[in-house]
Design a protein around this motif. Sequence first.
Motif, PDB file in Angstrom:
ATOM      1  N   TYR A 168      34.661   6.471 -25.054  1.00  0.00           N
ATOM      2  CA  TYR A 168      34.488   6.723 -26.482  1.00  0.00           C
ATOM      3  C   TYR A 168      33.764   8.027 -26.799  1.00  0.00           C
ATOM      4  O   TYR A 168      33.375   8.245 -27.951  1.00  0.00           O
ATOM      5  N   ALA A 169      33.618   8.910 -25.826  1.00  0.00           N
ATOM      6  CA  ALA A 169      32.981  10.198 -26.097  1.00  0.00           C
ATOM      7  C   ALA A 169      33.902  11.050 -26.965  1.00  0.00           C
ATOM      8  O   ALA A 169      35.023  11.378 -26.569  1.00  0.00           O
ATOM      9  N   ALA A 170      33.432  11.405 -28.150  1.00  0.00           N
ATOM     10  CA  ALA A 170      34.265  12.134 -29.103  1.00  0.00           C
ATOM     11  C   ALA A 170      34.621  13.531 -28.623  1.00  0.00           C
ATOM     12  O   ALA A 170      35.611  14.112 -29.076  1.00  0.00           O
ATOM     13  N   GLN A 171      33.829  14.086 -27.709  1.00  0.00           N
ATOM     14  CA  GLN A 171      34.079  15.454 -27.254  1.00  0.00           C
ATOM     15  C   GLN A 171      35.357  15.584 -26.430  1.00  0.00           C
ATOM     16  O   GLN A 171      35.945  16.660 -26.360  1.00  0.00           O
ATOM     17  N   TRP A 172      35.808  14.505 -25.811  1.00  0.00           N
ATOM     18  CA  TRP A 172      36.968  14.623 -24.938  1.00  0.00           C
ATOM     19  C   TRP A 172      38.256  14.724 -25.754  1.00  0.00           C
ATOM     20  O   TRP A 172      38.513  13.915 -26.637  1.00  0.00           O
ATOM     21  N   ALA A 173      39.064  15.712 -25.404  1.00  0.00           N
ATOM     22  CA  ALA A 173      40.356  15.912 -26.068  1.00  0.00           C
ATOM     23  C   ALA A 173      41.518  15.792 -25.084  1.00  0.00           C
ATOM     24  O   ALA A 173      42.666  15.698 -25.506  1.00  0.00           O
ATOM     25  N   TYR A 174      41.207  15.803 -23.788  1.00  0.00           N
ATOM     26  CA  TYR A 174      42.252  15.755 -22.747  1.00  0.00           C
ATOM     27  C   TYR A 174      41.829  14.776 -21.657  1.00  0.00           C
ATOM     28  O   TYR A 174      40.640  14.524 -21.439  1.00  0.00           O
ATOM     29  N   ALA A 175      42.833  14.259 -20.971  1.00  0.00           N
ATOM     30  CA  ALA A 175      42.564  13.349 -19.863  1.00  0.00           C
ATOM     31  C   ALA A 175      43.712  13.406 -18.869  1.00  0.00           C
ATOM     32  O   ALA A 175      44.841  13.743 -19.226  1.00  0.00           O
ATOM     33  N   GLY A 176      43.399  13.078 -17.648  1.00  0.00           N
ATOM     34  CA  GLY A 176      44.420  12.940 -16.620  1.00  0.00           C
ATOM     35  C   GLY A 176      44.182  11.653 -15.858  1.00  0.00           C
ATOM     36  O   GLY A 176      43.056  11.388 -15.433  1.00  0.00           O
ATOM     37  N   ALA A 177      45.213  10.828 -15.717  1.00  0.00           N
ATOM     38  CA  ALA A 177      45.095   9.554 -15.003  1.00  0.00           C
ATOM     39  C   ALA A 177      45.942   9.597 -13.739  1.00  0.00           C
ATOM     40  O   ALA A 177      47.060  10.122 -13.749  1.00  0.00           O
ATOM     41  N   ALA A 178      45.409   9.045 -12.672  1.00  0.00           N
ATOM     42  CA  ALA A 178      46.156   8.936 -11.420  1.00  0.00           C
ATOM     43  C   ALA A 178      45.838   7.595 -10.772  1.00  0.00           C
ATOM     44  O   ALA A 178      44.683   7.168 -10.757  1.00  0.00           O
ATOM     45  N   CYS A 179      46.865   6.925 -10.254  1.00  0.00           N
ATOM     46  CA  CYS A 179      46.704   5.641  -9.581  1.00  0.00           C
ATOM     47  C   CYS A 179      47.438   5.676  -8.248  1.00  0.00           C
ATOM     48  O   CYS A 179      48.394   6.433  -8.078  1.00  0.00           O
ATOM     49  N   GLY A 180      46.988   4.863  -7.325  1.00  0.00           N
ATOM     50  CA  GLY A 180      47.656   4.799  -6.038  1.00  0.00           C
ATOM     51  C   GLY A 180      47.113   3.670  -5.203  1.00  0.00           C
ATOM     52  O   GLY A 180      46.180   2.959  -5.612  1.00  0.00           O
ATOM     53  N   PRO A 181      47.683   3.461  -4.023  1.00  0.00           N
ATOM     54  CA  PRO A 181      47.256   2.352  -3.177  1.00  0.00           C
ATOM     55  C   PRO A 181      45.834   2.514  -2.673  1.00  0.00           C
ATOM     56  O   PRO A 181      45.374   3.632  -2.446  1.00  0.00           O
ATOM     57  N   HIS A 182      45.159   1.391  -2.522  1.00  0.00           N
ATOM     58  CA  HIS A 182      43.796   1.366  -1.998  1.00  0.00           C
ATOM     59  C   HIS A 182      43.745   0.337  -0.870  1.00  0.00           C
ATOM     60  O   HIS A 182      44.212  -0.799  -1.031  1.00  0.00           O
ATOM     61  N   LYS A 183      43.202   0.733   0.243  1.00  0.00           N
ATOM     62  CA  LYS A 183      43.230  -0.093   1.459  1.00  0.00           C
ATOM     63  C   LYS A 183      42.554  -1.449   1.259  1.00  0.00           C
ATOM     64  O   LYS A 183      43.004  -2.465   1.794  1.00  0.00           O
ATOM     65  N   ARG A 184      41.491  -1.481   0.479  1.00  0.00           N
ATOM     66  CA  ARG A 184      40.743  -2.730   0.299  1.00  0.00           C
ATOM     67  C   ARG A 184      41.136  -3.468  -0.977  1.00  0.00           C
ATOM     68  O   ARG A 184      41.281  -4.684  -0.986  1.00  0.00           O
ATOM     69  N   TYR A 185      41.307  -2.742  -2.075  1.00  0.00           N
ATOM     70  CA  TYR A 185      41.548  -3.376  -3.376  1.00  0.00           C
ATOM     71  C   TYR A 185      42.979  -3.214  -3.886  1.00  0.00           C
ATOM     72  O   TYR A 185      43.256  -3.476  -5.035  1.00  0.00           O
ATOM     73  N   LYS A 186      43.857  -2.777  -3.028  1.00  0.00           N
ATOM     74  CA  LYS A 186      45.296  -2.649  -3.297  1.00  0.00           C
ATOM     75  C   LYS A 186      45.625  -1.465  -4.198  1.00  0.00           C
ATOM     76  O   LYS A 186      46.561  -0.729  -3.922  1.00  0.00           O
TER      77      LYS A 186
END
Length: 201
Positions: A168-186
């Motif tokens: 909820y920080a108002a200063q942020w105007a951009y974001a990048g999301a990345a997901c992938g496999p994790h050895k312990r938590y999938k």
Amino acid sequence: MQLLLPVLLFAAPAAAGSTLEREIIAELNRARTDPRGYADRLAVYRRYFNGKVVRYPGNPDGLRTAEGVAAVDEAIRVLRRQPPVRTVRSATLLTRAARDHVEEQGPRGVTGHPSANGDRVRQRLVRRGGGDYVAEVITYGPPSAVEVVRQLIVDDNVPDRGHRRSVYAAQWAYAGAACGPHKRYKVMCVVTFARTPTGHP
């Protein structure tokens, strides 16, 4: 039963620019622009708790939390007072920095913000040619954008609610999301926030 960790994110293994990653940005924007509406959604989620275990549709095995409904109730109270903030736009460089952490950490099955060499999000983005005015949130385990963002906002077992404050920080105007496999938590997901598409002030 899944274990809720202080650091956050869930999903099936995802490729660059995957549907999940796009959905995370969209879900973040829904939460940012309509915090009161999101509080109403959390009120529905709250009904699925039995003590500190929550079993909601799509997760019959349950998720063990540290705080139970207390964290959800606190999030609801905060979001009912939270003014809407602007949407964030996806940025390629931020996504690449997020993916660097997923690809470095996931195969090792470790958690946390530092890379194996001690670098944090600022150093990862600078290596990519960006700036160092950024923030990062991470989840391990949640398999959908809804679950990822909900975990970040409820922020169970994180005393300073730092993930929620970043969302909820108002200063942020951009974001990048990345997901992938994790050895312990999938699955793990990383979101990098910045004022600009490159992380420069």
